[in-house]
Design a protein around this motif. Structure first.
Motif, PDB file in Angstrom:
ATOM      1  N   THR A 113      -3.916   4.495  -3.874  1.00 51.17           N
ATOM      2  CA  THR A 113      -5.311   4.568  -4.324  1.00 51.17           C
ATOM      3  C   THR A 113      -6.277   4.473  -3.148  1.00 51.17           C
ATOM      4  O   THR A 113      -7.349   5.095  -3.154  1.00 51.17           O
ATOM      5  N   VAL A 114      -5.905   3.714  -2.130  1.00 47.71           N
ATOM      6  CA  VAL A 114      -6.752   3.568  -0.943  1.00 47.71           C
ATOM      7  C   VAL A 114      -6.640   4.786  -0.028  1.00 47.71           C
ATOM      8  O   VAL A 114      -7.638   5.280   0.503  1.00 47.71           O
ATOM      9  N   LEU A 115      -5.427   5.287   0.157  1.00 47.35           N
ATOM     10  CA  LEU A 115      -5.190   6.324   1.165  1.00 47.35           C
ATOM     11  C   LEU A 115      -5.683   7.709   0.745  1.00 47.35           C
ATOM     12  O   LEU A 115      -6.113   8.493   1.594  1.00 47.35           O
ATOM     13  N   ILE A 116      -5.613   8.026  -0.555  1.00 49.62           N
ATOM     14  CA  ILE A 116      -6.033   9.368  -0.986  1.00 49.62           C
ATOM     15  C   ILE A 116      -7.516   9.624  -0.681  1.00 49.62           C
ATOM     16  O   ILE A 116      -7.852  10.669  -0.108  1.00 49.62           O
ATOM     17  N   PRO A 117      -8.449   8.714  -1.039  1.00 54.54           N
ATOM     18  CA  PRO A 117      -9.845   8.965  -0.647  1.00 54.54           C
ATOM     19  C   PRO A 117     -10.030   9.065   0.870  1.00 54.54           C
ATOM     20  O   PRO A 117     -10.806   9.902   1.347  1.00 54.54           O
ATOM     21  N   LEU A 127     -13.033   0.588  -2.541  1.00 57.16           N
ATOM     22  CA  LEU A 127     -11.877   0.714  -1.662  1.00 57.16           C
ATOM     23  C   LEU A 127     -11.622  -0.528  -0.798  1.00 57.16           C
ATOM     24  O   LEU A 127     -10.468  -0.974  -0.687  1.00 57.16           O
ATOM     25  N   PRO A 128     -12.634  -1.129  -0.165  1.00 57.49           N
ATOM     26  CA  PRO A 128     -12.356  -2.326   0.662  1.00 57.49           C
ATOM     27  C   PRO A 128     -11.701  -3.466  -0.122  1.00 57.49           C
ATOM     28  O   PRO A 128     -10.804  -4.145   0.390  1.00 57.49           O
ATOM     29  N   LYS A 129     -12.141  -3.677  -1.377  1.00 61.40           N
ATOM     30  CA  LYS A 129     -11.554  -4.763  -2.172  1.00 61.40           C
ATOM     31  C   LYS A 129     -10.095  -4.479  -2.504  1.00 61.40           C
ATOM     32  O   LYS A 129      -9.250  -5.387  -2.485  1.00 61.40           O
ATOM     33  N   LEU A 130      -9.761  -3.210  -2.793  1.00 57.42           N
ATOM     34  CA  LEU A 130      -8.379  -2.863  -3.095  1.00 57.42           C
ATOM     35  C   LEU A 130      -7.502  -3.017  -1.859  1.00 57.42           C
ATOM     36  O   LEU A 130      -6.372  -3.508  -1.952  1.00 57.42           O
ATOM     37  N   ARG A 237     -18.291  -6.376   4.685  1.00 57.29           N
ATOM     38  CA  ARG A 237     -17.389  -5.226   4.694  1.00 57.29           C
ATOM     39  C   ARG A 237     -16.380  -5.257   3.550  1.00 57.29           C
ATOM     40  O   ARG A 237     -16.202  -4.270   2.844  1.00 57.29           O
ATOM     41  N   CYS A 238     -15.700  -6.399   3.336  1.00 55.08           N
ATOM     42  CA  CYS A 238     -14.661  -6.444   2.293  1.00 55.08           C
ATOM     43  C   CYS A 238     -15.004  -7.395   1.150  1.00 55.08           C
ATOM     44  O   CYS A 238     -14.225  -7.529   0.216  1.00 55.08           O
ATOM     45  N   ASP A 239     -16.143  -8.078   1.243  1.00 54.88           N
ATOM     46  CA  ASP A 239     -16.646  -8.966   0.198  1.00 54.88           C
ATOM     47  C   ASP A 239     -15.821 -10.248   0.037  1.00 54.88           C
ATOM     48  O   ASP A 239     -15.931 -10.932  -0.978  1.00 54.88           O
ATOM     49  N   SER A 240     -14.995 -10.600   1.024  1.00 60.63           N
ATOM     50  CA  SER A 240     -14.282 -11.875   0.975  1.00 60.63           C
ATOM     51  C   SER A 240     -15.251 -13.024   1.201  1.00 60.63           C
ATOM     52  O   SER A 240     -16.279 -12.868   1.870  1.00 60.63           O
TER      53      SER A 240
END
Length: 410
Positions: A113-117, A127-130, A237-240
């Motif tokens: 799911t991350v790599l296709i986009p 995408l960053p959260k995934l 960036r990743c919402d952590s």
């Protein structure tokens, strides 16, 4: 050159890009900070697609068949989990299901799911959260340990019946190498560099500036640019959630470690499984299982199981106690680099202790031939599974940067 904070010692440093097929190590503690992974996205995408195909095969066809005097039991990857749950061992069933099926499967699905986009040069907001979740799941996928469990189980049953491998077993074996290759090919720095950043959050951190570093995406952020949501600070960036150090690291590590110590003794004294064959009942502890392998001439396998199931959990407990005491009592000058290396070893080796839990799972799945022969999981397996999970969580809760904070008298 981007600024990097070492996740293991907290040193801020700048490095040029790594050389071709090379890596950059922290100048203070030796941790690997960056690796060069050529053609990372395309290679990882191809391996992930292959992994998903193999994962589907491994979960769709018979895994192993157990043939005892014409009585044949066919199993799938989930048979042991189902049998454990049916016999009331739902805790072990949940851990085995998560580590051998759900974690690897979710990693592959999320990675795709991350790599296709990214392959189409797109960056959806989710995408960053995934990708952060992919990184979190990585230590919990234990297919390689499961395969070692299969090998031990086959040796245990060799004198009792014949074992026939199914198509799923071969797919599972290949999947282990494919998933390992996908993780080796993946360049997380490349993925994170594609995430667009607001201008304010791209501000440069200078020497002496107050800053925070994200534990997930390793972004170094000036304190003035940190985004607040309520009482928490979040990575732009990743919402952590951002923390200078892991919250309550020492307290949480001590709590998990003490719980593991309480479970360690019964895990070695109580039987982990009971085998009933033609009216004869035999209960096995971890050590009696090692003894069985030795008496059958499988001393290399016996040594591996002994180290993974007895030595590693004990050393993890002892080494974590040593690290905790060294931080709490401020043994500042006592080999901080070696203590960091020790933590690295603890974090890496702990997962292999799951081998005996998998052996029990496989035997419970295979040896179910009515009144002729069957295997049941016992209390020792529950305690041992708890030891493995608790020591892994304790290692994750410990913040190795505290070693260096105390070293510098902070």
């Amino acid at each position: 050159m981007p600024l990097t904070e070492c996740p293991e010692c907290g040193l801020l440093q700048r490095h040029p890009p790594p050389p071709p097929s090379g890596q950059i190590e922290c100048s203070r503690c030796g941790a690997v900070l960056h690796r060069d992974r050529p053609d990372s996205l395309n290679r990882t995408l191809a391996l992930t697609l292959a992994g998903l195909l193999l994962f589907s095969i491994a979960n769709s066809f018979p895994f192993i068949a157990f043939n005892l005097h014409g009585n044949i039991t066919h199993t799938t990857l989930l048979t042991g989990v189902i049998n454990l749950y049916s016999s009331g061992q739902w805790g072990i069933a949940a851990v085995v299901l998560f580590t051998s099926v759900l974690a690897p499967g979710l990693q592959l699905i999320l990675l795709l799911t991350v790599l296709i986009p990214l392959a189409f040069d797109r960056m959806p907001c989710w995408l960053p959260k995934l990708f952060r979740l992919v990184r979190t799941l990585a230590p919990w996928g234990m297919m390689d340990v499961f395969m070692l469990g299969i090998l031990v189980s086959v040796v245990k049953l060799a004198d009792m019946a014949s074992i026939v491998p199914g198509a799923s077993l071969f797919a599972f074996a290949v999947l282990i190498f494919v998933l390992a290759a996908a993780h080796a090919a993946l360049d997380p720095d490349l993925v994170w560099s594609r995430v667009p950043m607001p201008r304010l959050h791209r501000a440069t951190v200078r020497s002496g500036d107050a800053h925070l570093t994200c534990d997930r995406c390793e972004l170094v952020i000036p304190l003035i640019a940190v985004r607040h949501l309520g009482t928490h600070r979040h990575c732009p960036r990743c919402d952590s959630t951002l923390h200078r150090r892991k919250p309550d690291s020492l307290q949480r590590t001590w709590a998990l470690l003490l719980a593991a110590i309480l479970c360690y003794i019964p895990s070695n004294l109580l039987p982990i499984m009971t085998l009933t064959s033609f009216g004869r009942t035999q209960s096995d502890t971890i050590l009696s299982g090692v003894s069985f392998l030795l008496t059958h001439g499988m001393w290399p396998l016996a040594l591996i199981v002994f180290i993974a199931s007895v030595v590693v959990p004990l050393l993890k407990i002892l080494f974590l106690i040593l690290l905790l005491l060294s931080v709490q009592f401020r043994w500042n000058q006592w080999h901080p680099r070696e203590r960091t290396w020790l933590y690295r070893l603890i974090e890496t080796a702990g997962r292999w202790s799951m081998v005996d839990v998998y052996v029990v799972t496989i035997l419970v799945a295979l040896v179910q031939v009515g009144h002729i022969a069957h295997v049941e999981a016992e209390a020792g397996a529950v305690f041992f599974c708890a030891v493995v999970v608790l020591t892994m969580l304790a290692a994750f809760a410990f913040d190795p940067r505290l070693i260096w904070d105390r070293y510098h008298g902070q």
